[in-house]
Structures are given as C-alpha cells and as structure tokens.
Write an enzyme that holds these catalytic residues in place. Structure first.
Site, mmCIF file in Angstrom:
data_model
loop_
_atom_site.group_PDB
_atom_site.id
_atom_site.type_symbol
_atom_site.label_atom_id
_atom_site.label_comp_id
_atom_site.label_asym_id
_atom_site.label_seq_id
_atom_site.Cartn_x
_atom_site.Cartn_y
_atom_site.Cartn_z
ATOM 1 N N HIS A 183 0.830 -1.214 0.000
ATOM 2 C CA HIS A 183 0.000 0.000 0.000
ATOM 3 C C HIS A 183 0.861 1.259 0.000
ATOM 4 O O HIS A 183 0.530 2.245 0.658
ATOM 5 C CB HIS A 183 -0.948 0.005 1.212
ATOM 6 C CG HIS A 183 -1.971 -1.087 1.177
ATOM 7 N ND1 HIS A 183 -3.166 -0.977 0.502
ATOM 8 C CD2 HIS A 183 -1.961 -2.328 1.723
ATOM 9 C CE1 HIS A 183 -3.860 -2.095 0.636
ATOM 10 N NE2 HIS A 183 -3.144 -2.942 1.364
ATOM 11 N N ASP A 243 -0.624 -5.275 5.924
ATOM 12 C CA ASP A 243 -1.554 -6.201 5.269
ATOM 13 C C ASP A 243 -1.360 -6.226 3.751
ATOM 14 O O ASP A 243 -0.747 -5.346 3.166
ATOM 15 C CB ASP A 243 -2.999 -5.805 5.583
ATOM 16 C CG ASP A 243 -3.371 -4.448 5.004
ATOM 17 O OD1 ASP A 243 -2.527 -3.534 5.082
ATOM 18 O OD2 ASP A 243 -4.486 -4.301 4.480
ATOM 19 N N GLU A 244 -1.891 -7.269 3.133
ATOM 20 C CA GLU A 244 -2.005 -7.403 1.682
ATOM 21 C C GLU A 244 -0.684 -7.131 0.958
ATOM 22 O O GLU A 244 -0.613 -6.348 0.021
ATOM 23 C CB GLU A 244 -3.109 -6.471 1.151
ATOM 24 C CG GLU A 244 -4.476 -6.809 1.737
ATOM 25 C CD GLU A 244 -5.569 -5.862 1.291
ATOM 26 O OE1 GLU A 244 -6.737 -6.262 1.321
ATOM 27 O OE2 GLU A 244 -5.240 -4.707 0.918
ATOM 28 N N VAL A 245 0.359 -7.815 1.402
ATOM 29 C CA VAL A 245 1.657 -7.702 0.746
ATOM 30 C C VAL A 245 1.701 -8.704 -0.400
ATOM 31 O O VAL A 245 1.702 -9.916 -0.182
ATOM 32 C CB VAL A 245 2.804 -7.966 1.743
ATOM 33 C CG1 VAL A 245 4.156 -7.846 1.040
ATOM 34 C CG2 VAL A 245 2.725 -6.988 2.913
ATOM 35 N N GLU A 298 -3.031 -10.069 9.193
ATOM 36 C CA GLU A 298 -2.206 -10.820 8.256
ATOM 37 C C GLU A 298 -0.750 -10.920 8.689
ATOM 38 O O GLU A 298 -0.055 -11.859 8.322
ATOM 39 C CB GLU A 298 -2.286 -10.190 6.865
ATOM 40 C CG GLU A 298 -3.618 -10.383 6.172
ATOM 41 C CD GLU A 298 -3.677 -9.661 4.837
ATOM 42 O OE1 GLU A 298 -2.716 -9.789 4.056
ATOM 43 O OE2 GLU A 298 -4.665 -8.947 4.590
#
Length: 302
Positions: A183, A243-245, A298
């Site tokens: 992000h 998160d969301e790597v 996460e």
C-alpha cells in the site's frame, strides 16, 4: 413535574483533568436527574474528565423538545438515574483519506458524530497507494508529488494538530496509520527507490511492488519518517499496517532472489516479509517516545 434549576458537574478527582485520552482511560459516569436526594437538580458525576464528557453526552440525549404543556416549545427531561461505563475500551472508526481526500471540516463533522455515539478512537488511515496527503516536513516531496493536489488535497502538520485537538476535547484518540511495506505506491513518486522494481523475465516492466526489504536505504527512510510521525501524533500507539503484501513483484526481482538465496530463504517470501516487519517494529521500539504499535491480522497469519 417541576423545573430543573441547575446541572452540576462533579469530578471526584483532586488531580484535575488528564491532558490526552488513552487506551483504558476511565470513562465511567453517573447521571442523576431530580434524584430524591437532589430534587430539581441534575448531576453528572465521574472520577475523570472522560467520564464527564460521556455523561454530558448522555444528558444531552435525555433532553427532548415538546409542546405537551402548551403551544410554546419546551425542553423536557424525565427524572432518572444512569450509571454507565464502556464494555470496550477501544471503540473506533476508520476513515481512509488516501483513496478519497476528506476535507478537514468533514473530518471534524465525523468527530462530532463519534462523540454523540461515544466512539473514542479515530483511526486515520491517512496514506495508501492512491495518494499521500500527509505533509512531512522531513520529506516534503512525498505529498508534493504523491497527493491528489499538492496544496488543496493535503493535511499540513498544523491541520493534523487541529484535528487532534478537536478530537481531544471530545475524548477521542487519533491513531495514525501509515501502511508498509505494501500500500505504498504513493511513496515512490516523492521518494524514488523505496519500492521493488518488477520484472518480466530479465527486463524491468515499469511497475513497482511493495517496499524492497533488502535495501538499507528503506530502513533509513523508515526510521527518519516514523520518528517524525511520533512527534506529530501524540497517541502512544502507531498503526503500521502490514496487510495485503503481494509477493509477485518480489518473486520477479533478481536482486531479491539473490538476497534470499544468500540467506537460505529461497521461495520463503513470508519470511522475507517477517524480516521487514521485525526491523520495522525494532525501529519503532527504539524511539524515546516509547510507542506501542498495531498491525493487521495478516502480519500474524504470515
């Protein structure tokens, strides 16, 4: 029936008001309206100012307009007693000001609504891939090149201080979230070299992935940037995201693959993420402000 002659605010604490709201602050309060021991009087009683604020909000919601006793509008309140304390010490609302810039007055309007509903944490997801509206004094190019507009769609540090003070007076904490290593597309525009260059085969394809956890300059930037953040946001806790790597770009980058082979991590990209998170948390823990930190689920899952 009768008239309410006065409202007394009673804080049973000789130490005065605490300056900033914090996790597990005492928000318990009692509201008495024309109780048997104090007819014609309302009392809002608490040990700390945070309880006084919650009690004032409850009292305001007990008062209602009526024309029951004639044509003139009157404000009525029923005789009652309320003893209240929160079940959850963290009652938050998240606003994302990266995907959609939100004007400062609208943020204040939301804080007013939070106060009415006794929410006590404004989780400010201030930056993300689409834009970087926070004006850093150490790295001014981040917002100059990463915001939707360098002067209109940004929050100066004076703006941030104004929001924090507006929230403080309502018993609301402001927790900043600067998400890394993912992000972070908006970081690259103002501070090139932080993100991972993506490849198609042996050729760079012009795209970027998460921050590159193999570069020392990334951690030097992180240390300097978050040190400033701790000075701008007084809450003990920083939200660090995590998160969301997406691992696809890491997998495509030959320098990262070489780093992983060197440290016997071949193919274990979750461990590479863990290396970054561990260094990030060590940096945050090293500051004299003694900050705590929050991450998304996460980080634990990976």
């Amino acid at each position: 029936k009768g008239y309410l002659e006065k409202v007394e605010i009673i804080m049973n604490n000789g130490n005065g008001c605490e300056k900033h709201p914090y996790l597990d602050m005492d928000e318990a309060y009692e509201v008495k309206v024309s109780a048997p021991d104090a007819p014609g009087t309302a009392q809002i009683i608490a040990y700390h100012v945070w309880g006084i604020l919650r009690g004032l909000e409850t009292f305001s919601q007990l008062v209602y307009p009526s024309t029951q006793y004639g044509d003139t509008l009157q404000y009525l309140v029923n005789s009652t007693m309320v003893m209240d304390s929160p079940r959850f010490s963290h009652r938050g609302l998240l606003l994302d000001t990266s995907r959609h810039y939100i004007a400062k007055q609208v943020l204040k309007d939301n804080l007013d609504l939070m106060e009415m509903n006794k929410l006590n944490v404004f989780h400010w997801h201030i930056t993300d891939d689409p834009s970087f509206p926070y004006v850093s004094k150490k790295f001014p190019e981040l917002s100059a090149k990463g915001a939707w507009h360098p002067t209109i769609a940004v929050y100066t540090q004076e703006d941030v201080a104004d929001i924090i003070e507006y929230a403080r007076l309502r018993g609301i904490r402001v927790i900043s979230e600067f998400d890394t290593p993912g992000h972070t597309q908006s970081f690259e525009l103002g501070h090139p070299g932080l993100l991972t260059e993506c490849y198609d085969g042996n050729e760079k394809n012009g795209y970027y992935g998460p921050m590159n956890p193999t570069k020392k300059r990334v951690y030097a930037f992180i240390e300097e940037f978050f040190e400033e953040v701790t000075q701008v946001f007084p809450d003990k806790y920083l939200h660090l995201g995590g998160d969301e790597v997406d691992f696809k770009c890491w997998k495509s980058n030959p320098d990262i693959r070489e780093f992983m082979n060197k440290w016997n991590l071949t193919g274990q990209y979750q461990k590479l993420e863990s290396i970054y998170i561990k260094k990030l948390l060590d940096i945050i823990s090293s500051y004299p402000t003694n900050n705590g930190y929050i991450v998304w689920q996460e980080v634990f899952d990976n």
